[in-house]
Design an enzyme around this catalytic site. Structure first.
Site, PDB file in Angstrom:
ATOM      1  N   LYS A  86       0.818  -1.230   0.000  1.00 29.88           N
ATOM      2  CA  LYS A  86       0.000   0.000   0.000  1.00 29.88           C
ATOM      3  C   LYS A  86       0.846   1.271   0.000  1.00 29.88           C
ATOM      4  CE  LYS A  86      -4.113  -2.089   2.036  1.00 29.88           C
ATOM      5  NZ  LYS A  86      -5.167  -2.011   3.079  1.00 29.88           N
TER       6      LYS A  86
ATOM      7  N   GLY B 176     -14.911  -7.232  10.685  1.00 27.28           N
ATOM      8  CA  GLY B 176     -14.488  -6.438   9.542  1.00 27.28           C
ATOM      9  C   GLY B 176     -14.865  -6.982   8.176  1.00 27.28           C
TER      10      GLY B 176
END
Ligand code: ATR
Length: 273
Positions: A64, A238
């Site tokens: 990322k 999540g």
């Protein structure tokens, strides 16, 4: 066929290809979406090769930050996050870097679970990349305050300092003494080691506080089990965030928002099965 992919290493476990194929089917969009194992030392080369033809990509662990550096333009939320989970090829060949993780979490809370963030007192556990990614979207909802608690208190303090222009954000250690919170989000990776952030259970107001673990699994996570034992009104994992961050990426690429509910249902069924 329009090509999309997710870059990661490892990548075999990724649910993104399935999620995006279901979105494409549902919205009648003709596209392909594959998983790509990028080499640890050459994400940029691998991504450039893909984007000769490809139109968009998701980026997962550990790339990322590499994707953040590769992007030629950044959305404000990606700039704030210091990380990119979604790339989109621009006319003229540039690459837009976005980060849909925080928007995904926010949407899961607000839309799927009816949690009101405006005016809420929010406690966030952890101060790593996952937490950095959610602060801008959270603060955009105008909560009363966000307290960041982390094992390494100095990291939480520093992170809070970087966002304090956007609202009331404070940072410190797990030993915090405070009034109970409306929402507690676990963004540490402690559950991976089967551990719990050692916070005072009095920070949960029984029957009121909503607890959210950014992790998910076949079984209830250690954090959510602990939260339920101390009376949390709701304990959410999540999986919804995963589907919603994908829906945000799909919207950015295709201009169409898919219906996340049936996809989330399908993933939940598979996870349990
Ligand atoms: P991620 O991208 O998942 O956020 P990260 O940037 O490595 O990963 O951050 C991991 C977070 O989980 C950190 O906040 C870390 O705390 P430290 O900053 O003190 O290292 C937290 N963490 C990891 N293992 C933990 C544990 N066993 N108990 C509590 N916190 C833990």
């Amino acid at each position: 066929m329009d090509r999309y992919c997710v870059f990661g290493n490892p990548i075999g476990h990724s649910k993104s290809p399935q999620i995006h194929r279901l979105f494409a089917e549902q919205t009648g969009q003709a596209l392909s979406y594959d998983a790509r194992l990028a080499p640890l030392d050459d994400f940029a080369g691998n991504a450039r090769e893909f984007f000769v033809e490809g139109l968009g990509g998701n980026v997962t662990v550990p790339f990322k930050e590499d994707a953040y550096r590769l992007a030629t333009e950044l959305s404000e939320r990606a700039r704030r996050a210091g990380a990119v989970n979604t790339l989109k090829k621009l006319e003229g060949g540039g690459l837009l870097g976005d980060n849909t993780d925080g928007a995904g979490l926010t949407r899961d809370l607000r839309v799927n679970h009816g949690v009101v963030l405006r005016g809420a007192r929010i406690l966030v556990l952890g101060a790593g990349g996952a937490v950095r990614g959610i602060l801008e979207p959270f603060l955009g909802q105008q909560p009363a305050c966000i307290v960041i608690a982390n094992r390494t208190a100095s990291k939480a303090e520093q992170l809070a300092g970087e966002f304090k222009d956007l609202g009331d954000v404070r940072g410190g250690g797990f030993d915090l003494r405070d009034e109970p919170f409306d929402l507690i989000v676990n963004g540490t990776s402690a559950s991976l080691a089967g551990e719990l952030p050692p916070i005072d259970p009095a920070l949960i107001k029984p029957g009121h506080t909503v607890c959210y673990d950014m992790m998910y699994g076949k079984d209830v996570t250690a954090f959510n089990r602990w939260a339920a034992e101390h009376g949390a009104a709701r304990c959410i994992d999540g999986l919804g965030m995963l589907v919603e961050q994908a829906a945000e990426a799909f919207l950015l690429w295709r201009g169409v928002r898919p219906d996340s509910a049936p996809v989330l249902e399908e993933l939940r069924r598979q996870l349990k099965g």
